[in-house]
Enzyme design. Structure first.
Site, PDB file in Angstrom:
ATOM      1  N   HIS A 128      -0.877   2.111   3.904  1.00  0.00           N
ATOM      2  CA  HIS A 128      -1.585   2.786   2.821  1.00  0.00           C
ATOM      3  C   HIS A 128      -3.104   2.633   2.833  1.00  0.00           C
ATOM      4  O   HIS A 128      -3.799   3.285   2.056  1.00  0.00           O
ATOM      5  CB  HIS A 128      -1.089   2.271   1.462  1.00  0.00           C
ATOM      6  CG  HIS A 128      -1.595   0.884   1.140  1.00  0.00           C
ATOM      7  ND1 HIS A 128      -0.986  -0.242   1.611  1.00  0.00           N
ATOM      8  CD2 HIS A 128      -2.667   0.469   0.422  1.00  0.00           C
ATOM      9  CE1 HIS A 128      -1.655  -1.302   1.186  1.00  0.00           C
ATOM     10  NE2 HIS A 128      -2.676  -0.903   0.466  1.00  0.00           N
ATOM     11  N   GLU A 188     -12.414  -3.232   0.217  1.00  0.00           N
ATOM     12  CA  GLU A 188     -11.977  -4.544  -0.271  1.00  0.00           C
ATOM     13  C   GLU A 188     -12.887  -5.692   0.159  1.00  0.00           C
ATOM     14  O   GLU A 188     -13.113  -6.633  -0.602  1.00  0.00           O
ATOM     15  CB  GLU A 188     -10.539  -4.816   0.168  1.00  0.00           C
ATOM     16  CG  GLU A 188      -9.486  -3.964  -0.527  1.00  0.00           C
ATOM     17  CD  GLU A 188      -9.299  -2.583   0.108  1.00  0.00           C
ATOM     18  OE1 GLU A 188     -10.015  -2.277   1.107  1.00  0.00           O
ATOM     19  OE2 GLU A 188      -8.476  -1.798  -0.387  1.00  0.00           O
ATOM     20  N   ARG A 235      -7.076   2.611   2.925  1.00  0.00           N
ATOM     21  CA  ARG A 235      -8.050   3.716   2.983  1.00  0.00           C
ATOM     22  C   ARG A 235      -8.694   3.846   4.360  1.00  0.00           C
ATOM     23  O   ARG A 235      -8.915   4.955   4.845  1.00  0.00           O
ATOM     24  CB  ARG A 235      -9.157   3.487   1.943  1.00  0.00           C
ATOM     25  CG  ARG A 235      -8.894   4.145   0.613  1.00  0.00           C
ATOM     26  CD  ARG A 235     -10.084   3.960  -0.324  1.00  0.00           C
ATOM     27  NE  ARG A 235     -10.008   4.816  -1.493  1.00  0.00           N
ATOM     28  CZ  ARG A 235      -9.172   4.647  -2.510  1.00  0.00           C
ATOM     29  NH1 ARG A 235      -8.313   3.654  -2.503  1.00  0.00           N
ATOM     30  NH2 ARG A 235      -9.186   5.482  -3.536  1.00  0.00           N
ATOM     31  N   ASP A 239      -9.135  -8.117  -4.462  1.00  0.00           N
ATOM     32  CA  ASP A 239     -10.238  -7.322  -3.929  1.00  0.00           C
ATOM     33  C   ASP A 239     -10.178  -5.832  -4.225  1.00  0.00           C
ATOM     34  O   ASP A 239     -10.742  -5.025  -3.489  1.00  0.00           O
ATOM     35  CB  ASP A 239     -10.273  -7.513  -2.406  1.00  0.00           C
ATOM     36  CG  ASP A 239      -8.907  -7.261  -1.774  1.00  0.00           C
ATOM     37  OD1 ASP A 239      -8.107  -6.545  -2.397  1.00  0.00           O
ATOM     38  OD2 ASP A 239      -8.646  -7.778  -0.671  1.00  0.00           O
ATOM     39  N   GLU A 260      -7.042 -15.742  -5.607  1.00  0.00           N
ATOM     40  CA  GLU A 260      -7.036 -15.278  -4.201  1.00  0.00           C
ATOM     41  C   GLU A 260      -8.478 -15.086  -3.703  1.00  0.00           C
ATOM     42  O   GLU A 260      -8.883 -14.027  -3.239  1.00  0.00           O
ATOM     43  CB  GLU A 260      -6.220 -13.995  -4.015  1.00  0.00           C
ATOM     44  CG  GLU A 260      -5.810 -13.753  -2.561  1.00  0.00           C
ATOM     45  CD  GLU A 260      -4.959 -12.495  -2.372  1.00  0.00           C
ATOM     46  OE1 GLU A 260      -5.516 -11.411  -2.169  1.00  0.00           O
ATOM     47  OE2 GLU A 260      -3.725 -12.624  -2.434  1.00  0.00           O
ATOM     48  N   HIS A 291       3.973   4.819  -0.207  1.00  0.00           N
ATOM     49  CA  HIS A 291       2.982   4.661  -1.278  1.00  0.00           C
ATOM     50  C   HIS A 291       2.759   6.019  -1.950  1.00  0.00           C
ATOM     51  O   HIS A 291       2.809   7.050  -1.282  1.00  0.00           O
ATOM     52  CB  HIS A 291       1.695   4.143  -0.628  1.00  0.00           C
ATOM     53  CG  HIS A 291       0.639   3.690  -1.587  1.00  0.00           C
ATOM     54  ND1 HIS A 291      -0.039   4.552  -2.411  1.00  0.00           N
ATOM     55  CD2 HIS A 291       0.123   2.463  -1.836  1.00  0.00           C
ATOM     56  CE1 HIS A 291      -0.923   3.874  -3.125  1.00  0.00           C
ATOM     57  NE2 HIS A 291      -0.836   2.596  -2.799  1.00  0.00           N
TER      58      HIS A 291
HETATM   59  C1  UD1 Z   1      -5.446   0.324  -4.098  1.00  0.00           C
HETATM   60  C2  UD1 Z   1      -6.511  -0.705  -3.711  1.00  0.00           C
HETATM   61  C3  UD1 Z   1      -6.121  -1.438  -2.426  1.00  0.00           C
HETATM   62  C4  UD1 Z   1      -4.709  -1.998  -2.514  1.00  0.00           C
HETATM   63  C5  UD1 Z   1      -3.756  -0.908  -2.946  1.00  0.00           C
HETATM   64  C6  UD1 Z   1      -2.384  -1.489  -3.149  1.00  0.00           C
HETATM   65  C7  UD1 Z   1      -8.810  -0.106  -4.269  1.00  0.00           C
HETATM   66  C8  UD1 Z   1     -10.031   0.596  -3.846  1.00  0.00           C
HETATM   67  N1  UD1 Z   1      -7.771  -0.024  -3.455  1.00  0.00           N
HETATM   68  O1  UD1 Z   1      -5.456   1.314  -3.095  1.00  0.00           O
HETATM   69  O2  UD1 Z   1      -7.032  -2.499  -2.210  1.00  0.00           O
HETATM   70  O3  UD1 Z   1      -4.350  -2.479  -1.259  1.00  0.00           O
HETATM   71  O4  UD1 Z   1      -4.189  -0.334  -4.180  1.00  0.00           O
HETATM   72  O5  UD1 Z   1      -1.386  -0.529  -3.156  1.00  0.00           O
HETATM   73  O6  UD1 Z   1      -8.789  -0.713  -5.311  1.00  0.00           O
HETATM   74  N2  UD1 Z   1      -0.841   6.705  -7.211  1.00  0.00           N
HETATM   75  C9  UD1 Z   1       0.118   7.176  -8.073  1.00  0.00           C
HETATM   76  N3  UD1 Z   1       0.860   6.274  -8.787  1.00  0.00           N
HETATM   77  C10 UD1 Z   1       0.716   4.938  -8.665  1.00  0.00           C
HETATM   78  C11 UD1 Z   1      -0.260   4.453  -7.764  1.00  0.00           C
HETATM   79  C12 UD1 Z   1      -1.029   5.352  -7.059  1.00  0.00           C
HETATM   80  O7  UD1 Z   1       0.298   8.381  -8.207  1.00  0.00           O
HETATM   81  O8  UD1 Z   1       1.429   4.178  -9.328  1.00  0.00           O
HETATM   82  C13 UD1 Z   1      -1.660   7.672  -6.435  1.00  0.00           C
HETATM   83  C14 UD1 Z   1      -2.717   8.368  -7.296  1.00  0.00           C
HETATM   84  O9  UD1 Z   1      -2.851   9.697  -6.872  1.00  0.00           O
HETATM   85  C15 UD1 Z   1      -3.985   7.579  -6.951  1.00  0.00           C
HETATM   86  C16 UD1 Z   1      -3.751   7.280  -5.478  1.00  0.00           C
HETATM   87  O10 UD1 Z   1      -2.357   6.986  -5.407  1.00  0.00           O
HETATM   88  O11 UD1 Z   1      -5.165   8.339  -7.187  1.00  0.00           O
HETATM   89  C17 UD1 Z   1      -4.561   6.176  -4.875  1.00  0.00           C
HETATM   90  O12 UD1 Z   1      -4.538   5.000  -5.686  1.00  0.00           O
HETATM   91  P1  UD1 Z   1      -5.787   3.962  -5.600  1.00  0.00           P
HETATM   92  O13 UD1 Z   1      -5.529   2.839  -6.513  1.00  0.00           O
HETATM   93  O14 UD1 Z   1      -7.054   4.722  -5.784  1.00  0.00           O
HETATM   94  O15 UD1 Z   1      -5.784   3.520  -4.089  1.00  0.00           O
HETATM   95  P2  UD1 Z   1      -4.740   2.705  -3.250  1.00  0.00           P
HETATM   96  O16 UD1 Z   1      -4.707   3.270  -1.893  1.00  0.00           O
HETATM   97  O17 UD1 Z   1      -3.478   2.583  -4.016  1.00  0.00           O
HETATM   98  N1  UDP Z   2       5.670  -3.803  -2.447  1.00  0.00           N
HETATM   99  C1  UDP Z   2       6.675  -3.375  -3.298  1.00  0.00           C
HETATM  100  N2  UDP Z   2       7.261  -2.159  -3.078  1.00  0.00           N
HETATM  101  C2  UDP Z   2       6.884  -1.355  -2.052  1.00  0.00           C
HETATM  102  C3  UDP Z   2       5.838  -1.800  -1.192  1.00  0.00           C
HETATM  103  C4  UDP Z   2       5.241  -3.023  -1.432  1.00  0.00           C
HETATM  104  O1  UDP Z   2       7.054  -4.076  -4.227  1.00  0.00           O
HETATM  105  O2  UDP Z   2       7.459  -0.278  -1.904  1.00  0.00           O
HETATM  106  C5  UDP Z   2       5.048  -5.107  -2.700  1.00  0.00           C
HETATM  107  C6  UDP Z   2       5.004  -6.059  -1.514  1.00  0.00           C
HETATM  108  O3  UDP Z   2       6.178  -6.823  -1.424  1.00  0.00           O
HETATM  109  C7  UDP Z   2       3.778  -6.895  -1.827  1.00  0.00           C
HETATM  110  C8  UDP Z   2       2.845  -5.910  -2.522  1.00  0.00           C
HETATM  111  O4  UDP Z   2       3.692  -4.862  -2.996  1.00  0.00           O
HETATM  112  O5  UDP Z   2       4.075  -7.924  -2.737  1.00  0.00           O
HETATM  113  C9  UDP Z   2       1.847  -5.389  -1.558  1.00  0.00           C
HETATM  114  O6  UDP Z   2       1.241  -4.285  -2.109  1.00  0.00           O
HETATM  115  P1  UDP Z   2       0.452  -3.235  -1.223  1.00  0.00           P
HETATM  116  O7  UDP Z   2       0.948  -3.235   0.154  1.00  0.00           O
HETATM  117  O8  UDP Z   2       0.497  -1.954  -1.996  1.00  0.00           O
HETATM  118  O9  UDP Z   2      -1.050  -3.761  -1.317  1.00  0.00           O
HETATM  119  P2  UDP Z   2      -1.890  -4.847  -0.493  1.00  0.00           P
HETATM  120  O10 UDP Z   2      -1.134  -6.131  -0.506  1.00  0.00           O
HETATM  121  O11 UDP Z   2      -2.108  -4.305   0.874  1.00  0.00           O
HETATM  122  O12 UDP Z   2      -3.167  -4.911  -1.240  1.00  0.00           O
END
Ligand code: UD1
Ligand code: UDP
Length: 382
Positions: free
Chosen positions: A210, A134, A212, A98, A120, A243
């Site tokens: 983490h 999501e 939003r 999602d 999923e 995160h």
């Molecule tokens: C995204 C997904 C959310 C999922 C989450 C898992 C959307 C809208 N949201 O949210 O559904 O639960 O991923 O973690 O698709 N960033 C880094 N390095 C990384 C990853 C992220 O620097 O490797 C920082 C960046 O500044 C980025 C911000 O995190 O802009 C947010 O990342 P984003 O993918 O937009 O949102 P998540 O909260 O990670």
């Molecule tokens: N995870 C990880 N390292 C971390 C935090 C989470 O490998 O520091 C793994 C966790 O075990 C799970 C997945 O990331 O498999 C979940 O990701 P996240 O919580 O970012 O996203 P969501 O599942 O809420 O979309």
């Protein structure tokens, strides 16, 4: 027989963890030409997963930017996917879950008139705003998809309510497949803090946060409750891999820095995370994936959200919705940390989400659908 070209598309850490074992399963099938495209909506957190699973994408859109918005993610994915799909012309595209990558990946395949499989599928809260964005992403992907791989019966029932009954397969969640490859009895951590923790005499609480919709006041409430828990229970150690989102980094460090028993660490590699989960006492999280993994490992979970699209483990009694109010979170955690019977009632292993054979079922279903196999896969018995 001509092989069927199947392209997996994913971009964030959780999608990668849940799609990597499937991409590897597809690449082992003789009838299937497996291609992998990452959007890199996440960069470091995605690369870490690719490395653990030894997966090398064929295409990498490299879209991530700091503090990216939903619109920039979606538009950059759509523009990038155009070239990829024009060149590769897959027979089927697979997206997962999602995220914005999921939605943009499905939409792009639709624009290119390529069938879509949704891994999923069928998770719902029925609240448009939570989880945001999501809930709408997965509904929109459900409307586009031709094949729907549902982890559970509840998910399949949700789709049936939307009149989606064709191309639906009950497979279990691929996250349990992943978990079975990472958890090891004699695991030694790379992250030194985790090796130093005394898992016998201290109660380790694993925290992640983490989402939003938790940005702002809910996150403040959650962080404040976590600090109170650490203060009130001197035998606890809170481990929180933060995160990389700057919003989350700021909130976590503002409220939790400087406490001797709160360990704010960098995001963990997935094998580190799974092994930490296997050793910890309690999980407090707003993550979707952790809600599925922890019950399989017999760990109680307090969900730091108002709702969940994963009711199965709540019904099984190993997960509780704690909400986003400081007082409720603190009192539910306190109960689990003071009452042995309350803890024991939640600390039993259940596996409503999968049996480790989801990837096999999905690959079988694809082969069956394309006439490469005589019978459909047997269903996951949840
Ligand atoms: C995204 C997904 C959310 C999922 C989450 C898992 C959307 C809208 N949201 O949210 O559904 O639960 O991923 O973690 O698709 N960033 C880094 N390095 C990384 C990853 C992220 O620097 O490797 C920082 C960046 O500044 C980025 C911000 O995190 O802009 C947010 O990342 P984003 O993918 O937009 O949102 P998540 O909260 O990670
Ligand atoms: N995870 C990880 N390292 C971390 C935090 C989470 O490998 O520091 C793994 C966790 O075990 C799970 C997945 O990331 O498999 C979940 O990701 P996240 O919580 O970012 O996203 P969501 O599942 O809420 O979309």
């Amino acid at each position: 027989m001509k092989p069927v070209t199947v392209m997996t598309i994913f971009g964030t850490r959780p999608e990668a963890i849940k799609m990597a074992p499937l991409a590897l399963e597809l690449s082992r099938r003789e009838n299937i030409r497996a291609l992998c495209c990452v959007t890199a909506q996440h960069r470091e957190m995605l690369d870490s997963v690719l490395e653990i699973f030894h997966l090398k994408p064929d295409y990498d859109l490299n879209i991530m930017e700091p503090r990216q918005t939903l619109s920039t993610i979606t538009s950059k994915c759509l523009l990038g996917m155009d070239g990829v799909l024009d060149e590769a012309r897959p027979d089927l595209v697979l997206v997962h879950g999602d995220t914005s990558t999921t939605f943009a990946g499905a939409l792009s395949a639709f624009y290119h008139q390529i069938p879509v499989g949704h891994v999923e599928a069928g998770l719902r809260t029925y609240d448009k705003w939570s989880p945001f964005p999501e809930e709408m992403n997965r509904k929109m992907v459900g409307a586009i998809a031709d094949l729907h791989f549902c982890p559970t019966v509840t998910n399949r029932d949700n789709l049936a309510r939307e009149n989606i009954t064709k191309g639906v397969f009950l497979t279990g969640n691929t996250v349990i497949d992943a978990l079975q490859t990472t958890v090891k009895r004699d695991y030694t951590f790379q992250e030194e803090v985790l090796n130093r923790l005394d898992y016998q005499n201290r109660r380790v609480i694993l925290v992640t946060c983490h989402r939003r919709e938790n940005y702002g006041q809910p996150m403040t409430n959650i962080m404040t409750a976590l600090r109170r828990i650490a203060d009130a229970f001197p035998d606890t150690e809170l481990v929180y891999p933060v995160h990389l989102s700057p919003v989350v980094q700021e909130a976590a460090h503002k409220y939790l820095d400087g406490h001797p028993r709160i360990h704010l660490i960098a995001p963990l590699a997935v094998d580190e995370m799974h092994n930490l989960m296997a050793r910890c006492h309690l999980v407090m999280t707003d993550s979707g994936g952790l809600q599925e993994e922890a019950p399989a490992l017999g760990k109680p979970v307090l969900v730091l959200r108002r709702e969940t699209e994963r009711p199965e483990a709540v019904q099984a009694g190993t997960v509780k919705l704690a909400g986003v109010e400081e007082e409720t979170i603190f009192s539910l955690a306190s109960e689990l940390l003071t009452s042995e019977s309350a803890y024991a009632a939640m600390a039993h292993a259940v596996n409503p989400y999968g049996d480790g054979r989801a990837c096999r079922r999905i690959a079988d279903a694809i082969e069956w659908r394309f006439g490469l196999r005589q019978t459909p896969p047997e269903e996951f018995q949840g």
